[in-house]
Design a protein around this motif. Structure first.
Motif, PDB file in Angstrom:
ATOM      1  N   ARG A 179       0.835  -1.212   0.000  1.00 38.22           N
ATOM      2  CA  ARG A 179       0.000   0.000   0.000  1.00 38.22           C
ATOM      3  C   ARG A 179       0.868   1.261   0.000  1.00 38.22           C
ATOM      4  O   ARG A 179       0.548   2.241  -0.674  1.00 38.22           O
ATOM      5  CB  ARG A 179      -0.941   0.018   1.195  1.00 38.22           C
ATOM      6  CG  ARG A 179      -2.063  -0.970   1.064  1.00 38.22           C
ATOM      7  CD  ARG A 179      -3.090  -0.805   2.174  1.00 38.22           C
ATOM      8  NE  ARG A 179      -4.067  -1.858   2.126  1.00 38.22           N
ATOM      9  CZ  ARG A 179      -5.116  -1.882   1.312  1.00 38.22           C
ATOM     10  NH1 ARG A 179      -5.315  -0.887   0.482  1.00 38.22           N
ATOM     11  NH2 ARG A 179      -5.960  -2.881   1.319  1.00 38.22           N
ATOM     12  N   SER A 203      -8.063  -0.926  -4.438  1.00 34.47           N
ATOM     13  CA  SER A 203      -9.362  -1.482  -4.060  1.00 34.47           C
ATOM     14  C   SER A 203      -9.207  -2.899  -3.512  1.00 34.47           C
ATOM     15  O   SER A 203      -9.883  -3.264  -2.560  1.00 34.47           O
ATOM     16  CB  SER A 203     -10.353  -1.434  -5.224  1.00 34.47           C
ATOM     17  OG  SER A 203      -9.847  -2.079  -6.358  1.00 34.47           O
ATOM     18  N   THR A 204      -8.302  -3.691  -4.092  1.00 34.56           N
ATOM     19  CA  THR A 204      -8.034  -5.025  -3.540  1.00 34.56           C
ATOM     20  C   THR A 204      -6.568  -5.406  -3.774  1.00 34.56           C
ATOM     21  O   THR A 204      -5.952  -4.979  -4.751  1.00 34.56           O
ATOM     22  CB  THR A 204      -8.909  -6.137  -4.175  1.00 34.56           C
ATOM     23  OG1 THR A 204      -8.616  -6.232  -5.565  1.00 34.56           O
ATOM     24  CG2 THR A 204     -10.388  -5.881  -3.973  1.00 34.56           C
ATOM     25  N   THR A 210      -4.412  -9.119  -3.662  1.00 35.77           N
ATOM     26  CA  THR A 210      -4.523 -10.567  -3.510  1.00 35.77           C
ATOM     27  C   THR A 210      -3.135 -11.180  -3.637  1.00 35.77           C
ATOM     28  O   THR A 210      -2.461 -10.993  -4.652  1.00 35.77           O
ATOM     29  CB  THR A 210      -5.449 -11.160  -4.589  1.00 35.77           C
ATOM     30  OG1 THR A 210      -6.705 -10.471  -4.561  1.00 35.77           O
ATOM     31  CG2 THR A 210      -5.679 -12.640  -4.362  1.00 35.77           C
ATOM     32  N   GLU A 270      -5.565  -4.359  -7.558  1.00 33.22           N
ATOM     33  CA  GLU A 270      -6.541  -3.584  -8.323  1.00 33.22           C
ATOM     34  C   GLU A 270      -6.496  -2.147  -7.817  1.00 33.22           C
ATOM     35  O   GLU A 270      -6.582  -1.909  -6.611  1.00 33.22           O
ATOM     36  CB  GLU A 270      -7.935  -4.163  -8.147  1.00 33.22           C
ATOM     37  CG  GLU A 270      -8.069  -5.548  -8.753  1.00 33.22           C
ATOM     38  CD  GLU A 270      -9.465  -6.126  -8.596  1.00 33.22           C
ATOM     39  OE1 GLU A 270     -10.447  -5.355  -8.634  1.00 33.22           O
ATOM     40  OE2 GLU A 270      -9.555  -7.345  -8.429  1.00 33.22           O
TER      41      GLU A 270
END
Length: 120
Positions: free
Chosen positions: A2, A56-57, A59, A74
């Protein structure tokens, strides 16, 4: 992971790429290209308004094994304008969504991005 995307958003808004450098592996070509793009914009006496990347995601690729990991990320990018320092709009970009495959590795005392590939 992030933090890297936050560093990119910060660089796009300010022209300051030091945070990207702090979390990018020296061999990350995509990181260098992104930094060069930001440097070129601000070097041309332009700046970015709006934009910014928001995850947003994320994984984790289950096949990843220490010390390196791969993620599908994403990202939403808000609409943005490239502006001249005199206030003229140079270019407009609509809001977009991207999917990146990002590779990170532990180096010294933190993770760094060693690869980034945009899929969509």
């Amino acid at each position: 992971m992030r933090y890297w995307f936050e560093a990119v958003s910060y660089a796009m808004k300010t022209g300051d790429t030091a945070q990207i450098d702090s979390v990018a592996h020296k061999a990350c070509g995509a990181c260098r290209n992104l930094r060069s793009s930001v440097d070129a914009i601000y070097g041309a006496k332009q700046h970015v308004e709006g934009g910014g990347w928001r995850i947003s995601t994320i994984t984790l690729d289950p096949r990843s094994k220490a010390p390196s990991y791969r993620f599908a990320v994403e990202v939403d990018q808000a609409a943005q304008k490239l502006m001249s320092n005199s206030g003229q709009t140079v270019e407009r970009t609509k809001a977009m969504q991207f999917v990146f495959i990002a590779g990170v590795i532990w180096e010294d005392d933190h993770f760094v991005v060693y690869g980034l590939e945009k899929l969509a």
